[in-house]
Design a protein around this motif. Sequence first.
Motif, PDB file in Angstrom:
ATOM      1  N   THR A  15     -13.155  -6.597   3.801  1.00 19.50           N
ATOM      2  CA  THR A  15     -12.628  -5.283   3.414  1.00 19.50           C
ATOM      3  C   THR A  15     -11.636  -5.462   2.265  1.00 19.50           C
ATOM      4  N   SER A  45      -8.595  -8.036   3.007  1.00 18.60           N
ATOM      5  CA  SER A  45      -8.149  -8.197   4.386  1.00 18.60           C
ATOM      6  C   SER A  45      -8.850  -9.392   5.036  1.00 18.60           C
ATOM      7  N   THR A  66      -2.195   6.462   3.931  1.00 15.16           N
ATOM      8  CA  THR A  66      -1.409   5.236   4.013  1.00 15.16           C
ATOM      9  C   THR A  66      -0.047   5.569   4.578  1.00 15.16           C
ATOM     10  N   ILE A 105     -10.902   2.219  -0.390  1.00 15.82           N
ATOM     11  CA  ILE A 105     -11.406   1.179   0.524  1.00 15.82           C
ATOM     12  C   ILE A 105     -12.822   0.803   0.107  1.00 15.82           C
ATOM     13  N   VAL A 157      -5.109   4.809  -2.422  1.00 18.39           N
ATOM     14  CA  VAL A 157      -5.790   3.558  -2.067  1.00 18.39           C
ATOM     15  C   VAL A 157      -7.267   3.842  -1.863  1.00 18.39           C
ATOM     16  N   LEU A 181      -8.944  -3.460  -0.286  1.00 17.50           N
ATOM     17  CA  LEU A 181      -8.120  -2.271  -0.513  1.00 17.50           C
ATOM     18  C   LEU A 181      -7.648  -2.286  -1.969  1.00 17.50           C
ATOM     19  N   ARG A 207      -5.402  -0.849  -4.611  1.00 18.79           N
ATOM     20  CA  ARG A 207      -4.150  -0.098  -4.772  1.00 18.79           C
ATOM     21  C   ARG A 207      -4.087   0.467  -6.185  1.00 18.79           C
ATOM     22  N   ILE A 263       0.838  -1.206   0.000  1.00 21.22           N
ATOM     23  CA  ILE A 263       0.000   0.000   0.000  1.00 21.22           C
ATOM     24  C   ILE A 263       0.865   1.244   0.000  1.00 21.22           C
TER      25      ILE A 263
END
Length: 830
Positions: A89, A798, A191, A18, A16, A91, A93, A10
């Motif tokens: 979750t 995650s 981040t 979410i 990033v 993320l 990138r 990250i």
Amino acid sequence: MISTAGTNLIAQASRVQIEQRLELANRPAGWSAVAALAAALALCWLIVWLYRRERRAGASTRVRLALAAVRCVVMLALLGIWFQPVIATYLHRWIDSYTLVLVDTSSSMDLQDRYRSADGIERVAALLPGRQREPIRRSELVEKILSQSHNKFLRDLAANNRVKLYTFSDDARTVCTLRSASEERFKEVATPGSAARQEALVGSNQLASMPIDLPARGAVTNLDRALRECTNAMGQSPIAGVVILTDGGVNQGDSIEAIGHWAREHKLPLQVVGVGDSSPPQNVRVAELIAPDNVFAEDPFAIITQTRGQGVAGETFQVNLIERRADSGGPGRIVATKSVTFAQDDDVQPVTFEHRQGAVGRYVYQVNVPVGPTESIADDNTRQTVVNVIENKLRVLLIAGGPSWNYRYLSRLLQRDNTFEVSCWLQSADIDAVRDGDVVIDHLPATPEELFAYDAVIMLDPDPLELTADWCALVTELVTRHGGGLLYEAARPHAASFFNDPACGDIIKMLPITPDPDAEIVLNEIGHYQTQPYSPLIPPAAAGHPVLKLPDRDTGGVGWGQLGGVYWHYPVLREKPVATVLMRHGNPRMSNAYGRHVLAATQYVGAGRTAFLGFDGTWRWRAFGEEYFNQFWVHMIRYLVEGKLSGGNRRGMLLTESDTYQLGETVRVTARLFDPSFRPLQIDSVDAHYSMDNEKGDVVLQKTADRPGWYEGRFIPSRTGLCELTLPIPDADVGTEPARKEIQVVRPNLEIVQPRMQRESLIFLAEQSPGGHYYDVDEAGRLPSQIPDRHESTTIRSRPAPLWDRGWVLATLVGLLCVEWGLRKAFSLL
């Protein structure tokens, strides 16, 4: 939580995003999912059916259906727990891609083109309607491309990729970074390390109103270095394309061919916009202008210029010399005109104007070649310089130890010449004697106010007994700080005692020679007087020195080699490193380890000039004609005082490191200032001013540490031409002239050797790169659509957070079952 590896990944991202999703960890798939759904529906149907058929008293049909619904909810909740619902979750990138925009801001982009071809006129008309017949500055076309329709060109480039805008000449300089339209559609998250990487981004709202002003002042065009610097600065970020706006005049770094090869190796698409006129140039320019800084009123002087022609072989042009006072406006008046014909392409023709000016003052002399209707560049046909016309009335203090022949003839010469105002101090005269001179004095001037009123001090073998250390220090200040002149002539009576007197040390240090401590011994060896006179020998380096100009005679004239007069001289060790030797002894025996003995030499000392004359026989030259003696001394004194008379106000002096600067180069301005008592000025700063045509500006000069009275500042001229610096003297009397200095700002020569736009080279460059194209200025609007979105993105999931393994889920199930049990008991269904 996010793993360490995920955190590192990250941290490398541009940004990033979410995203959170509800997922079923034990969700069946395929036919198992169909079977599970069928079983759930069947179970609910069975529960409803059983409750409807139950005939126990106390419960209506509505109550039984409500109880069935509660039972179904419990069964479905149990089924949901079996599926194991979780919150996952994600993320995303995002690695931004960039479009690099490189704008050429070298000096050639400041040139103005007169478009002659139909294609060129049509292209310019598309950008600047109604202007195509006028000289068009190349940088103006670039600014128009970038800024028209509220910077639409840049906004279109930023539709898919971030845009980094650079200017380049010798290297690349970042202007700003534009945010891509796509990244404005979602929210970023902080981040690790993102604060350090965050750029100052310009959004679309800001971009629409952002002014575009990219002045072209660079001395060279180094596209190779600019490309390498910009691409290396991107690191691992994808580059969608490189947009280059230039005239193609690459004159430093790798060639266009090498740059194209490098772009192909690095798979770098180059989108090139050619700016300027690609037609073969037809141009006449004033390449050089030489004139003296200072001349005396009514003295003739030469103004020499060189004109260069390109593409005008066989054509004749008029060259005008225009004069105006520096303190007056207006175009000035033509004082002389000459014609030049260029025999071949790129021919250089020198032109010399002879001129004289009788009125004292500062004059601007401009050499101008009228711009022809077919000339491609219009702003290099003129050059100008400033000549300071100095008054002929020079104040001279003549000091002599005794009534030598040199003193007698020189004092009479200066009194007869209306251009001099002389005061004579004959040290050997009685106290009640009538003194010579235009301005009679009754004592040796010994205060700053008295001594600094003179422009030069001439010392003919002075007696050192009357010269104190304080007086010698004042003479040193007159020369070094106020630009005065000093000449020392040696003679037999007092030369040895003068050079051995400690009180005279300050004056000796200023002389352009190094004394010989064994001078008396040398004189004893070579003999105090020679039996035959020797003529002075003129070194080749001094042949054109203004002091040594011989009288103009039609017939019978003699040169320095025929003038005798040197029977005696005072031997010195050598000249100082910065001195100019005007005369050496003509006798080969009169020499030492450093060469023949120095008879005459001059040098600059601070703001002034000093001279040494090692013999006292110049009066003997009168045997060949009075004019030889007269002209030598008049030229010598004028040369010595020129520094003071041209230095402006005696309380102030402006200095620069050079008289000529290239466009874009920093000008370092130094000032030397004194208070009304001629002590170093002590205030913290002073304000100087500069002017170029109608443009004016200020330069703050700050006090220099450890140098009392010295001030320093810097500025960068914004255009070519004559730049006049002025500095009002603090606490000066009303009417006091400010200190002045003129510098010439010129376009770098490399940038005008090949002034035309190199269209063929730019097309080659674009075609060498993968996916590159060449665009003329009227086609630049099509360019942004050719650059694709090259951003890269990856997704990290995650560890999911379970929803079924919670206390509130169990409490809900137990609560629903208790409600059902309580209602059944209340309605006697148990």
